[in-house]
Design a protein around this motif. Structure first.
Motif, short mmCIF file in Angstrom:
data_model
loop_
_atom_site.label_atom_id
_atom_site.label_comp_id
_atom_site.label_asym_id
_atom_site.label_seq_id
_atom_site.Cartn_x
_atom_site.Cartn_y
_atom_site.Cartn_z
N ALA A 69 0.84 -1.19 0.00
CA ALA A 69 0.00 0.00 0.00
C ALA A 69 0.88 1.25 0.00
CB ALA A 69 -0.91 -0.01 1.23
N TRP A 70 0.29 2.35 -0.46
CA TRP A 70 1.02 3.62 -0.53
C TRP A 70 0.93 4.38 0.79
CZ3 TRP A 70 4.16 4.87 -4.43
CH2 TRP A 70 3.95 4.25 -5.67
N LEU A 71 2.05 4.99 1.13
CA LEU A 71 2.05 5.96 2.23
C LEU A 71 2.34 7.31 1.59
CD1 LEU A 71 4.11 4.88 5.37
CD2 LEU A 71 1.64 5.01 5.11
N THR A 72 1.56 8.31 1.96
CA THR A 72 1.80 9.64 1.43
C THR A 72 2.84 10.35 2.31
OG1 THR A 72 -0.27 10.20 2.52
CG2 THR A 72 -0.34 9.96 0.15
N PRO A 73 3.52 11.40 1.78
CA PRO A 73 4.69 11.96 2.47
C PRO A 73 4.43 12.37 3.92
CG PRO A 73 4.50 12.89 0.28
CD PRO A 73 3.29 12.03 0.47
N GLU A 74 3.23 12.84 4.24
CA GLU A 74 3.00 13.31 5.62
C GLU A 74 2.98 12.17 6.63
OE1 GLU A 74 0.93 13.42 3.07
OE2 GLU A 74 -1.16 13.08 3.65
#
Ligand code: SF4
Ligand code: SF4
Lengths: 83, 417
Positions: free
Chosen positions: B283-288
């Motif tokens: 899954a993707w983690l966004t930068p924040e």
């Protein structure tokens, strides 16, 4: 590991099933068909999409499905014995 | 259990300090380097207490699923004390590493093959297995062959080549590959620990998992827990690639923060569009959110898990929808084509995501894609549909703003301006 409910389950071997839908005709209350004809469990219990829970009243129809599936893709799994 | 530690103390060298454990013997460690660093391991001696020691260590599988290692061992009939145990047990070291963005197993087998061999021999002794296999790709087989030739105790290990396909490392595919030569998953009703290779009770562990088993056999669970945290003990290998100064395989403590791992590889937080955690089924983690630990508990709220320790960094100038569409197409092509929902559903998912990525302005596409992704879950003989579905749903949520922009005929990324 989650405890498996003590009920009969109808196991679908997806590697064998070709979606011609005989089982869905025998168990219309438990199995629907997707757009390609493959069976879809209608009872959306967790983890029951390949091992569909079968109520006692439908055991006979499920047994028929196991015996009539042209590709021998179905199996009835007995309730797990207490360990 | 202190007994085990004491027994082992007699033959052990000083345990590695800090987070450099698996590679403490240096690159391409020979058997001599290995013994000089870690000491000898008396398999018969450690076997009786090993599973309890593994339980106390809290070691989880490093191949992807993250299952408690001691529990898998405990499911073997010999351990359960089953009298129905007729045929002899099998232990398989799995180094197939089908994930294109993972290099840690290959690196481990190149630099520390003897730890993996030790772990396999220790595991086999603990479950009284008579058949031992090491299953890995052609390139890693070379390292392993060389390592086996350097020692006298590894002659029983049979080597089997794993093809370079995405699902070749799935546990039932591993057993199938060894049994029939076809590295594709099989339908399973029961567990492999009950009936696996030729109906024998079969234990399949990732090679990194076994390397940790080798170290825990020597130094005990308290030592293992001296790195990481209470909840995420020990170390794990990670493979970092993408928008970094160099692709790297690192050994990190179980509670390492993702941003720290990335920064150590030269990534710059402000230049990241997202990080794909756990590989192509991840899954993707966004930068924040990059301040979280690379651990099961920390990642759960984001629908992610450490998996096989894969971190792919997508640069801020890149389109996450496009990248993910390419990955989903790849995954669709890697379907073994045995199960209808996987065979038909995955290519449709790829097509829908490709249309969204290339700026098709039909607002129904995302809803159709989400529904299709949801419908394939749990409807295959392996987890390939589930993993692909996880990636797609995560893409739609992590890059929702990009998808909105595409619907307006815009693109947020430099790449396409
Ligand atoms: S009857 Fe058998 S082959 Fe036909 S849809 Fe049902 S499981 Fe599949
Ligand atoms: S779910 Fe897909 S990848 Fe898995 S066995 Fe079935 S067809 Fe193959």
């Amino acid at each position: 590991m989650a405890t498996v409910p003590n009920r009969y389950r109808l196991h679908i071997d997806w590697t064998k099933c070709d979606g011609r839908g005989l089982c869905t005709e025998l168990l219309p209350d438990l199995l629907g068909r997707d757009k390609w004809g493959y069976p879809v469990a209608l009872t959306e219990e967790r983890g029951s999409r390949s091992d569909v829970f079968i109520p006692g009243s439908r055991l006979e129809a499920a047994t028929d499905a196991v015996n009539l599936c042209p590709l021998i893709a179905l199996a009835l799994i007995a309730p797990t014995a207490k360990r | 259990m202190t007994q085990l530690t004491q027994q082992v103390t007699i033959t052990r060298m000083d345990a590695p300090v800090g987070a450099t454990r698996l590679f403490a013997a240096g690159g391409r460690a020979s058997y001599r380097d290995h013994v000089a660093t870690y000491g000898n391991l008396d398999f018969a001696r450690v076997a009786p207490g090993l599973i309890q020691e593994l339980e106390r260590s809290g070691l989880t599988g490093r191949g992807g699923a993250g299952f408690a290692v001691a529990r898998k061992f405990g499911a073997m009939p010999h351990i359960r004390g089953s009298r129905l145990w007729q045929s002899s047990a099998v232990v398989i070291a799995n180094g197939a590493e089908g994930e294109p963005r993972s290099l840690k197993d290959e690196t481990l087998l190149r630099d520390s093959p003897h730890l993996v061999i030790d772990g396999l021999l220790a595991a086999a002794a603990a479950v009284q297995a008579s058949k031992l296999y090491l299953y890995t790709t052609e390139i890693s087989l070379k390292s392993v062959r060389k390592a086996i030739a350097e020692r006298r105790d590894a002659g029983a290990i049979r080597l089997v080549e794993a093809p370079e396909t995405f699902i070749s490392g799935e546990a039932s595919a591993v057993v199938n590959a060894i049994q029939t030569g076809a590295a594709i998953p099989t339908d399973r009703v029961g567990r492999l620990t009950t009936s696996g290779l030729k109906q024998r009770p079969t234990l399949v562990h990732n090679v990194e998992t076994l390397a940790h088993v080798a170290l825990i056999s020597r130094y005990g669970s308290d030592w293992f827990r001296s790195a990481g945290s209470e909840r995420d003990p020990g170390t794990r290998l990670v493979t970092v690639s993408g928008a970094v100064t160099r692709d790297s395989v690192l050994e990190v403590p179980g509670d390492a923060r993702i941003i720290d791992i990335l920064t150590s590889c030269g990534a710059v937080q402000s230049k990241i569009a997202g990080v794909l955690v756990g590989g192509f089924h991840g899954a993707w983690l966004t930068p924040e959110h990059l301040g979280v630990n690379l651990s099961t508990a920390a990642l759960a709220p984001y629908g992610a898990q450490p998996g096989a320790g894969i971190l792919y960094v997508l640069g801020a100038d890149k389109c996450g929808l496009r990248f993910s569409a390419d990955v989903v197409r790849y995954l669709a092509n890697e379907s073994a084509g045995q199960c209808g929902p996987c065979m038909f559903g995955l290519p449709e998912m790829a097509t829908l995501l490709e249309r969204i990525a290339s700026g098709d302005r039909d607002p129904q596409l995302a809803r159709d894609l989400a529904a299709m992704s949801e419908s394939v879950v749990g409807r295959g003989s392996c987890h390939h549909p589930n993993g692909t579905s996880r990636l797609v749903l995560s893409t739609l949520s992590a890059f929702a703003e990009d998808a909105q922009a595409h619907l307006r005929g815009q693109c947020l990324r430099v790449e396409y301006r």
